[in-house]
Design a protein around this motif. Structure first.
Motif, short mmCIF file in Angstrom:
data_model
loop_
_atom_site.label_atom_id
_atom_site.label_comp_id
_atom_site.label_asym_id
_atom_site.label_seq_id
_atom_site.Cartn_x
_atom_site.Cartn_y
_atom_site.Cartn_z
N ASP A 29 -12.70 -2.40 3.12
CA ASP A 29 -11.00 -1.81 2.23
C ASP A 29 -9.70 -3.51 3.36
O ASP A 29 -9.38 -3.61 2.70
CB ASP A 29 -10.73 -0.51 2.75
CG ASP A 29 -11.06 0.40 2.35
OD1 ASP A 29 -12.18 0.36 1.15
OD2 ASP A 29 -12.14 1.22 3.51
N LEU A 30 -10.20 -3.48 4.70
CA LEU A 30 -9.23 -4.56 4.75
C LEU A 30 -9.38 -5.69 4.42
O LEU A 30 -8.25 -6.31 4.15
CB LEU A 30 -9.56 -4.09 7.08
CG LEU A 30 -8.75 -3.52 7.15
CD1 LEU A 30 -9.39 -3.07 9.09
CD2 LEU A 30 -7.30 -2.71 6.76
N MET B 27 -7.79 -5.60 -6.19
CA MET B 27 -7.33 -4.85 -6.56
C MET B 27 -6.27 -4.89 -7.73
O MET B 27 -5.26 -5.90 -8.21
CB MET B 27 -6.60 -4.22 -5.21
CG MET B 27 -7.65 -4.34 -4.32
SD MET B 27 -6.70 -3.09 -2.51
CE MET B 27 -5.59 -4.38 -2.33
N MET C 229 0.95 -1.12 -0.23
CA MET C 229 -0.08 0.11 -0.20
C MET C 229 0.56 1.17 -0.12
O MET C 229 1.55 1.73 0.57
CB MET C 229 -1.03 0.00 1.54
CG MET C 229 -1.72 0.67 0.81
SD MET C 229 -3.21 0.55 1.97
CE MET C 229 -3.99 -1.52 1.78
N ILE D 22 -8.37 2.93 -1.97
CA ILE D 22 -9.49 2.45 -0.41
C ILE D 22 -9.71 4.00 0.18
O ILE D 22 -8.62 5.43 -0.41
CB ILE D 22 -8.66 1.37 0.01
CG1 ILE D 22 -7.40 2.39 0.88
CG2 ILE D 22 -8.27 0.39 -0.87
CD1 ILE D 22 -6.84 1.42 1.83
N TYR E 166 -7.05 -5.34 1.14
CA TYR E 166 -6.23 -5.00 1.39
C TYR E 166 -5.53 -6.28 1.71
O TYR E 166 -4.97 -6.72 1.20
CB TYR E 166 -5.89 -4.51 2.49
CG TYR E 166 -4.20 -4.59 2.69
CD1 TYR E 166 -3.43 -3.92 1.53
CD2 TYR E 166 -4.26 -5.21 3.86
CE1 TYR E 166 -2.00 -3.77 2.83
CE2 TYR E 166 -2.40 -4.92 3.98
CZ TYR E 166 -1.77 -4.32 3.81
OH TYR E 166 -0.10 -4.15 3.88
N HIS E 167 -6.00 -7.79 2.59
CA HIS E 167 -6.29 -8.59 2.87
C HIS E 167 -5.52 -10.13 1.58
O HIS E 167 -4.82 -10.90 1.80
CB HIS E 167 -6.43 -8.95 4.18
CG HIS E 167 -5.70 -8.71 5.60
ND1 HIS E 167 -4.29 -8.34 6.06
CD2 HIS E 167 -6.85 -7.36 6.44
CE1 HIS E 167 -4.85 -7.83 6.87
NE2 HIS E 167 -6.02 -7.34 7.32
N GLY F 128 -5.38 -9.47 -1.08
CA GLY F 128 -4.60 -8.29 -1.91
C GLY F 128 -4.92 -8.25 -3.46
O GLY F 128 -5.86 -7.79 -3.27
#
Length: 64
Positions: free
Chosen positions: A30-31, A41, A1, A47, A34-35, A37
């Protein structure tokens, strides 16, 4: 990020608004992205969808 510097926003269509973001948060959705990956995204994905800010400029069709 990472954070990136981008060009200033411009009014393109008449209902557009430009908001100067003064605060933004990320949330659980959002998390999850992110997790997970790169499954969900693409490069450049932004985000943080809970922003607060100041209206800087509005298009001619913005009435309220």
């Amino acid at each position: 990020m990472k954070m990136e510097k981008v060009e200033d926003a411009k009014i393109i269509e008449t209902p557009d608004e430009i908001i100067k973001i003064t605060a933004s948060g990320i949330c659980g959705s959002d998390l999850h992205l992110y997790h997970q990956g790169d499954l969900f995204m693409e490069p450049g994905f932004v985000i943080g969808h809970e922003p607060m800010g100041i209206v800087e400029e509005i298009g001619k069709d913005v009435k309220n």
